[in-house]
Motif scaffolding. Structure first.
Motif, PDB file in Angstrom:
ATOM      1  N   LYS A   1       6.241   4.874  13.363  1.00 51.20           N
ATOM      2  CA  LYS A   1       7.244   5.903  13.648  1.00 51.20           C
ATOM      3  C   LYS A   1       6.581   7.163  14.183  1.00 51.20           C
ATOM      4  O   LYS A   1       6.682   8.241  13.572  1.00 51.20           O
ATOM      5  N   PRO A   2       5.882   7.050  15.305  1.00 55.40           N
ATOM      6  CA  PRO A   2       5.153   8.232  15.790  1.00 55.40           C
ATOM      7  C   PRO A   2       6.101   9.320  16.298  1.00 55.40           C
ATOM      8  O   PRO A   2       7.166   9.009  16.838  1.00 55.40           O
ATOM      9  N   ILE A   3       5.694  10.544  16.107  1.00 53.78           N
ATOM     10  CA  ILE A   3       6.459  11.654  16.676  1.00 53.78           C
ATOM     11  C   ILE A   3       6.348  11.560  18.200  1.00 53.78           C
ATOM     12  O   ILE A   3       7.301  11.774  18.925  1.00 53.78           O
ATOM     13  N   ASP A   4       5.173  11.212  18.644  1.00 52.76           N
ATOM     14  CA  ASP A   4       4.903  11.134  20.074  1.00 52.76           C
ATOM     15  C   ASP A   4       4.891   9.660  20.506  1.00 52.76           C
ATOM     16  O   ASP A   4       3.829   9.058  20.696  1.00 52.76           O
TER      17      ASP A   4
ATOM     18  N   PRO B   1       0.824  -1.223   0.000  1.00 50.14           N
ATOM     19  CA  PRO B   1       0.000   0.000   0.000  1.00 50.14           C
ATOM     20  C   PRO B   1       0.853   1.266   0.000  1.00 50.14           C
ATOM     21  O   PRO B   1       0.437   2.297  -0.534  1.00 50.14           O
ATOM     22  N   SER B   2       2.077   1.175   0.562  1.00 51.74           N
ATOM     23  CA  SER B   2       2.917   2.371   0.608  1.00 51.74           C
ATOM     24  C   SER B   2       3.442   2.751  -0.775  1.00 51.74           C
ATOM     25  O   SER B   2       3.955   3.851  -0.955  1.00 51.74           O
ATOM     26  N   GLY B   3       3.318   1.842  -1.740  1.00 53.36           N
ATOM     27  CA  GLY B   3       3.792   2.142  -3.090  1.00 53.36           C
ATOM     28  C   GLY B   3       2.742   2.822  -3.949  1.00 53.36           C
ATOM     29  O   GLY B   3       2.981   3.092  -5.115  1.00 53.36           O
ATOM     30  N   ARG B   4       1.591   3.078  -3.373  1.00 48.59           N
ATOM     31  CA  ARG B   4       0.480   3.650  -4.143  1.00 48.59           C
ATOM     32  C   ARG B   4      -0.094   4.858  -3.431  1.00 48.59           C
ATOM     33  O   ARG B   4       0.056   4.999  -2.224  1.00 48.59           O
ATOM     34  N   LYS B   5      -0.788   5.676  -4.189  1.00 49.13           N
ATOM     35  CA  LYS B   5      -1.421   6.853  -3.569  1.00 49.13           C
ATOM     36  C   LYS B   5      -2.555   6.415  -2.658  1.00 49.13           C
ATOM     37  O   LYS B   5      -3.293   5.475  -3.001  1.00 49.13           O
ATOM     38  N   PRO B   6      -2.728   7.098  -1.523  1.00 52.10           N
ATOM     39  CA  PRO B   6      -3.814   6.716  -0.616  1.00 52.10           C
ATOM     40  C   PRO B   6      -5.158   6.705  -1.340  1.00 52.10           C
ATOM     41  O   PRO B   6      -5.494   7.656  -2.037  1.00 52.10           O
TER      42      PRO B   6
ATOM     43  N   GLU C   1       4.918  -3.048  31.068  1.00 53.69           N
ATOM     44  CA  GLU C   1       6.066  -2.985  30.159  1.00 53.69           C
ATOM     45  C   GLU C   1       5.921  -1.789  29.198  1.00 53.69           C
ATOM     46  O   GLU C   1       6.874  -1.036  28.982  1.00 53.69           O
TER      47      GLU C   1
ATOM     48  N   ALA D   1      10.564   7.279  27.358  1.00 55.36           N
ATOM     49  CA  ALA D   1      10.614   8.344  26.341  1.00 55.36           C
ATOM     50  C   ALA D   1      10.248   9.693  26.943  1.00 55.36           C
ATOM     51  O   ALA D   1      10.786  10.729  26.551  1.00 55.36           O
TER      52      ALA D   1
ATOM     53  N   THR E   1       3.054   8.716  23.943  1.00 55.23           N
ATOM     54  CA  THR E   1       1.598   8.528  23.925  1.00 55.23           C
ATOM     55  C   THR E   1       1.233   7.192  23.291  1.00 55.23           C
ATOM     56  O   THR E   1       0.309   6.515  23.736  1.00 55.23           O
TER      57      THR E   1
ATOM     58  N   TYR F   1      -4.981   1.855   3.049  1.00 52.18           N
ATOM     59  CA  TYR F   1      -3.736   2.610   3.228  1.00 52.18           C
ATOM     60  C   TYR F   1      -3.373   2.640   4.723  1.00 52.18           C
ATOM     61  O   TYR F   1      -3.543   3.666   5.385  1.00 52.18           O
TER      62      TYR F   1
ATOM     63  N   GLN G   1       1.873   5.179   6.945  1.00 54.46           N
ATOM     64  CA  GLN G   1       2.081   6.628   7.068  1.00 54.46           C
ATOM     65  C   GLN G   1       0.876   7.336   7.677  1.00 54.46           C
ATOM     66  O   GLN G   1       0.512   8.440   7.276  1.00 54.46           O
TER      67      GLN G   1
END
Lengths: 720, 316
Positions: free
Chosen positions: A670-673, A374-379, A696, A704, A676, A635, A638
């Motif tokens: 890969k969350p920024i946060d 799915p990452s190779g195609r547009k959402p 855990e 973090a 959370t 999708y 991302q």
């Protein structure tokens, strides 16, 4: 002057002599003869000599010199073109054949060259060129051989036999004609010895012929038989590099990488560097960036960067599909299914090289399925789960028929399966199909395969998918699944489409076409009839949106939705309607329109998110979660926010398993946060009563962000 | 490399006493400028981004905010606003200058496009020299902004740019995500109630990358951060390239409750205790690779629990 001409004739004869030695399987003598040619001092013959020695650079240099030395002679250009053709450089070959035709109009060997170039691209113009060559030179048996090959690739063995026989009538040593005759027998499960005995008498080492036969099997998706023929070709002449390269490519397709790689490397090192060899080697080099998961019945290969995120979704669907198809097709595969998921579309494209009419989303080779990530195609442009079920259906159809299923039937079953698994999946009736219906461009069932392999208009492959899928829907509806299954098994015996239709549907194919078209016409009548008016009114409505007359928009969009309900592309009436309802503060109206959009198969993630938001605001967290869950199959990459929101909704709806799955997906996005993300996962584990995992993940969250208050509070609670 | 600097504010407390408590009471000066759009769509976009940023920072305590848009965003006005900071700011204060709009680079000089004469990076750097605050951030979100790093970089200043060079001339999306970092709580990735320059940069950078990936477009901007005063800027600041240490300690936005606590004498002791534990956690994390996994986990768990209890007291 006479001497020069005589000299040229003598040298040309040398070249012909060497080729004759090769043609009669006298490989050692041919080798010595061609080696001598490299010393001849004649550029064309030297090029032939170096070609035979697989010295591409020198061959090219001398062909160039030959063309320069004989600007008015088309022969050097044709021979150079044939050299390129052997190396699969079709564009270069075509340019040289065209130049030769400029030098000498209707020069038969150049016309045959063009016919071969076109045949390589499965282009029907191949027939025109071959026939033109025969007009110029009725004794050009090679043109008949090209026509025979084309007919074989076209699924027309009868015509192939006629053409092969014509070639043999001109020359009993027409080797390709003999191999095509043998191939016709082999494809029907016959020994073919009548033809191979004759062939071997002329040339006991005709690797080229076995390679031609192997290609025909590969084109018909009979990869394993194709591989056996490539092996046979190499046994006969280990130096025949096209067979070595193609064997490597096809071994790779079937997941036999350990054998494929050295095979391709050997071809490459020996100077055979066509696009297929080079690109397949490059693709195999990227496999170090993939991880492979093996369980009982599946092998799943995902790129490392997205493996953690995608694995749960792909594994679940793959295992589910295997379980469903085992029952449905009453078949247990003899080995695991291997699914390869490529985030780079170009890598996936390497897999489909050299095969006619393959869909651009996924491809099946026996038990190996390759598809876009799915990452190779547009959402919103790609429903990966639907593709997965489609391709897996091929695995079962191919296995059930030992790869003898006709193209239209396996595609029809696969399209049928897309919506059988979930009515929301699969493609809708698109404008291309509507136009084909209006223009009566659907093909008779007996020749539907041509729509895939020899499309006669740009959109025909897509239309043929639609038609084949509808045929299977219709048979399933009228005769039931067991009839489809019986037809599939019958195709496995090698029976043709007309025979299978007549045997199982109890009617002639022509009668079936009439019944089917009536059924399809009725099912699509309003959409087809109203399409032109609908197009005009939708364009006008989209233009009117700026005027913000929301009552008018609502009235018009409601009407348009009824005319062509399957249309869910961007700018659809569903979305316009929802926006207008929201402007009018009518959340229920907007929700109803978007619900319909989702059920019809709307795939735009932002629109599905909007639906989820409305459902959540209406106090329906479970339904909102289900709205977002649809995006997982479209999708799931991302979009950490989508997984986080979905996890939260599932948690509120009391479905902790799905909440855990989604919060895990959020942590893998890969969350920024990150804090959370881990905290949410801890909440879900706590709700599921899995306190150790909750602690855990809390630890990860607080590692973090040590001062993260909600996580601190939960830690204190869990520590009591 | 200095270990204390490596580990940021938390460990610095252990070594430098009440540095952070002082910092909590500092003022943040925001100077935001929306430059010329060139066409109505960009004009509107730049102004609305600047106003969004203005709104986000005005709601936080101890701030001085000036936002210049449209015809008021002239060189003279920008210089006058900086002069106010020259007169009014203290060394511990934070100065945040944000440029939104188009930039150009002629091969030698970077210029920010504004009504009237453009402002060059060298001119901006010259004015900022006189601001007493030694904690400065310049966020240049314009096209070609990568060319402004060299004139602007100082060892007390974090410079963030939308592009890696003056040759990246297309309009950028980085600014949009940078402004988003001021209002999205998830930008505060360490949950310390402030968004540092580093956190805002990482947030906007990741969002920018995702934007181009999702759109399946070739990225025409590659953001950079420079905070050592001597580098060319890096895409991924971290220990391996020595960038990001200063940016991590520079709060762009503070949410407030910690400032309130710092003003209360009875909470000062608890705050100091909290800072001490945070320092120990940072130290332990720094030593993670050299600590056996079980021991690390055990010690970290104990410290986190201790910290949670102290925080509970502070919150009472």
């Amino acid at each position: 002057m006479k001497f020069v001409v005589l000299g040229m004739f003598v040298v040309a004869a040398w070249g012909q002599d060497c080729r004759n030695l090769h043609r009669h399987g006298k490989l050692n003598e041919a080798k010595a003869c061609f080696a001598k040619l490299t010393q001849s001092g004649n550029a064309l013959q030297m090029a032939e000599g170096y070609w035979y020695q697989n010295n591409s650079d020198q061959a090219n240099n001398f062909f160039r010199a030959a063309v320069k030395a004989q600007p008015k002679n088309p022969e050097p250009r044709v021979r150079w073109g044939r050299f390129y053709l052997e190396r699969n450089k079709r564009e270069d070959a075509a340019a040289l054949f065209e130049e030769a035709l400029e030098v000498q109009k209707d020069y038969a060997p150049a016309l045959i060259g063009m016919a071969l170039v076109m045949a390589g691209g499965f282009d029907p113009k191949s027939v025109e060129f071959a026939e033109k060559a025969l007009q110029q030179d009725p004794k050009a048996y090679e043109a008949h051989e090209v026509l025979a090959r084309f007919a074989m690739e076209d699924g027309n063995p009868t015509e192939a036999a006629v053409q092969a026989d014509k070639a043999l009538a001109i020359s009993p040593e027409a080797l390709d004609a003999l191999i095509i005759r043998a191939t016709i027998d082999w494809m029907e499960g016959k020994p073919g010895t009548e033809w191979t005995d004759r062939l071997h008498k002329v040339n006991p080492a005709y690797a080229e012929g076995y390679t031609v036969s192997a290609r025909i099997f590969v084109i018909n998706r009979r990869y394993e038989e194709g591989i056996k023929l490539y092996r046979k070709a190499l046994e006969m002449n280990p130096q025949y590099l096209p067979a070595r390269s193609e064997l490597g490519v096809n071994l790779m397709r079937l997941g036999e990488e350990d054998e494929a790689k050295p095979m391709l490397e050997a071809a490459y090192e020996a100077g055979f560097r066509d696009a297929a060899t080079v690109n397949t080697l490059k693709l195999m080099d990227t496999y170090k960036n993939f991880v492979t998961l093996r369980t009982g019945k599946i092998i799943l290969r995902l790129e490392k960067k997205e493996a953690d995120l995608l694995r749960p979704y792909f594994q679940a669907e793959l295992e589910r599909a295997v379980a469903v198809f085992e029952k449905k097709y009453e078949l247990v595969l003899d080995r695991p299914v291997q699914l390869e998921v490529y985030p780079n579309h170009e890598d996936f494209a390497v897999r489909t090289m050299g095969l006619p009419g393959l869909g651009a989303l996924g491809v099946t080779f026996g038990n190996v399925v390759a598809m876009d990530s799915p990452s190779g195609r547009k959402p919103g442009s790609f429903h990966w789960a639907s593709t997965l079920w489609h391709e897996l259906s091929h695995v079962y159809a191919l296995a059930a028929t030992k790869h003898r299923v006709p193209r239209w039937f396996t595609e029809g079953l696969a399209v049928h399966e897309e919506t059988a698994v979930d009515p929301e999946w699969g493609d809708r009736l698109d404008p291309g199909a509507i136009r084909a219906l209006k223009d009566k461009k659907l093909l008779p069932i007996a020749t539907l395969d041509k729509g895939f392999t020899r499309p006669s208009y740009p959109n025909q492959v897509i239309v043929s998918y639609f038609q084949a899928g509808k045929i299977c829907d219709y048979i399933n509806e009228k005769w039931g699944w067991q009839t489809l299954l019986a037809m599939l098994r019958d195709f496995g015996t090698g029976a043709s489409t007309p025979v299978v239709v007549e045997r199982h549907l109890k009617m002639k194919p022509e009668a079936f076409d009439v019944e089917f078209m009536a059924w399809l016409g009725k099912a699509t009548e309003s959409q087809v009839k109203g399409f032109d008016e609908w197009s005009k009114r939708l364009r006008a409505l989209n233009a009117e949106v700026k005027a913000k007359d929301f009552d008018k928009i609502i009235a018009e969009a409601e009407g348009l939705r009824k005319i062509y309900p399957d249309y869910v592309e961007p700018g659809s009436p569903y979305e316009l309607l929802a926006d207008a309802y929201l402007e009018k503060k009518n959340a229920a109206g907007a929700m109803a329109s978007l619900n319909e959009y989702a059920k019809v198969g709307g795939r735009r993630p932002s629109t599905l998110k909007q639906l989820a938001k409305l459902l959540d605001e209406a106090g329906k967290p479970g339904e909102a979660a289900r709205a977002l869950e649809r995006i997982n199959f479209i999708y799931p990459v991302q979009d950490e926010e989508m997984h986080r929101l979905q996890g939260d909704l599932w948690l509120r709806a009391g479905n902790t398993d799905k909440a855990i799955r989604e919060f895990q997906a959020a942590t893998f996005s890969k969350p920024i946060d990150a804090a959370t993300s881990y905290y949410n996962l801890a909440r879900a584990y706590r709700a599921a009563g899995q306190l150790d995992l909750a602690r855990e993940n809390l630890l990860f969250a607080l590692e973090a962000a040590p001062s993260f208050r909600p996580a601190q509070k939960l830690l204190l609670e869990l520590s009591k | 490399m200095d270990a204390a600097a490596e580990m940021g504010c938390g460990l610095r407390i252990v070594l430098l006493g009440s540095f952070c408590a002082t910092v909590l009471q500092a003022t943040t000066w925001y100077i935001t400028v929306a430059g010329l759009g060139g066409e109505p769509e960009y004009e509107t976009r730049f102004t609305s981004l600047a106003m969004e940023l203005d709104k986000a920072v005005r709601s936080t305590p101890d701030v001085k905010v000036t936002t210049l848009t449209g015809s008021s965003a002239t060189k003279a006005r920008i210089e006058a606003v900086i002069d106010e900071a020259v007169k009014g700011s203290k060394a511990d204060d934070v100065l945040v200058v944000t440029l939104i709009g188009h930039g150009t680079f002629d091969g030698t000089n970077y210029k920010f496009n504004i009504p009237g004469p453009d402002l060059s990076a060298a001119e901006l750097a010259g004015k900022l020299e006189f601001v007493p605050s030694r904690r400065q951030v310049v966020i240049n979100t314009t096209s070609a902004s990568g060319a402004s790093i060299e004139p602007l970089r100082r060892d007390y200043r974090t410079v963030i740019t939308a592009t890696r060079a003056g040759t990246e001339k297309n309009a950028t999306v980085f600014g949009r995500f940078l402004v988003e970092a001021f209002r999205d709580p998830s930008a505060d990735s360490d949950k310390n109630e402030s968004v540092s320059a580093l956190e805002a940069y990482v947030y906007a950078d990741q969002k920018t990358t995702a934007f181009y990936e999702t759109q399946k477009r070739l990225a025409t901007e590659h953001p950079l951060l420079e905070d050592t005063g001597k580098g060319g800027g890096v895409r991924a600041p971290g220990p391996d390239n020595g960038q990001g240490l200063l940016a991590r300690q520079l709060p762009l936005l503070r949410f407030g409750s910690l400032q309130q606590a710092a003003r209360s004498p009875e909470k000062q002791k608890l705050l100091a205790q909290r800072e001490g534990i945070e320092g120990q956690i940072d130290k332990l994390k720094y030593e993670k690779a050299a600590t056996p996994a079980d021991e690390y986990r055990k010690r970290l768990g104990a410290l986190l629990l201790q910290l949670a209890r102290v925080q509970e007291e502070i919150d009472k």
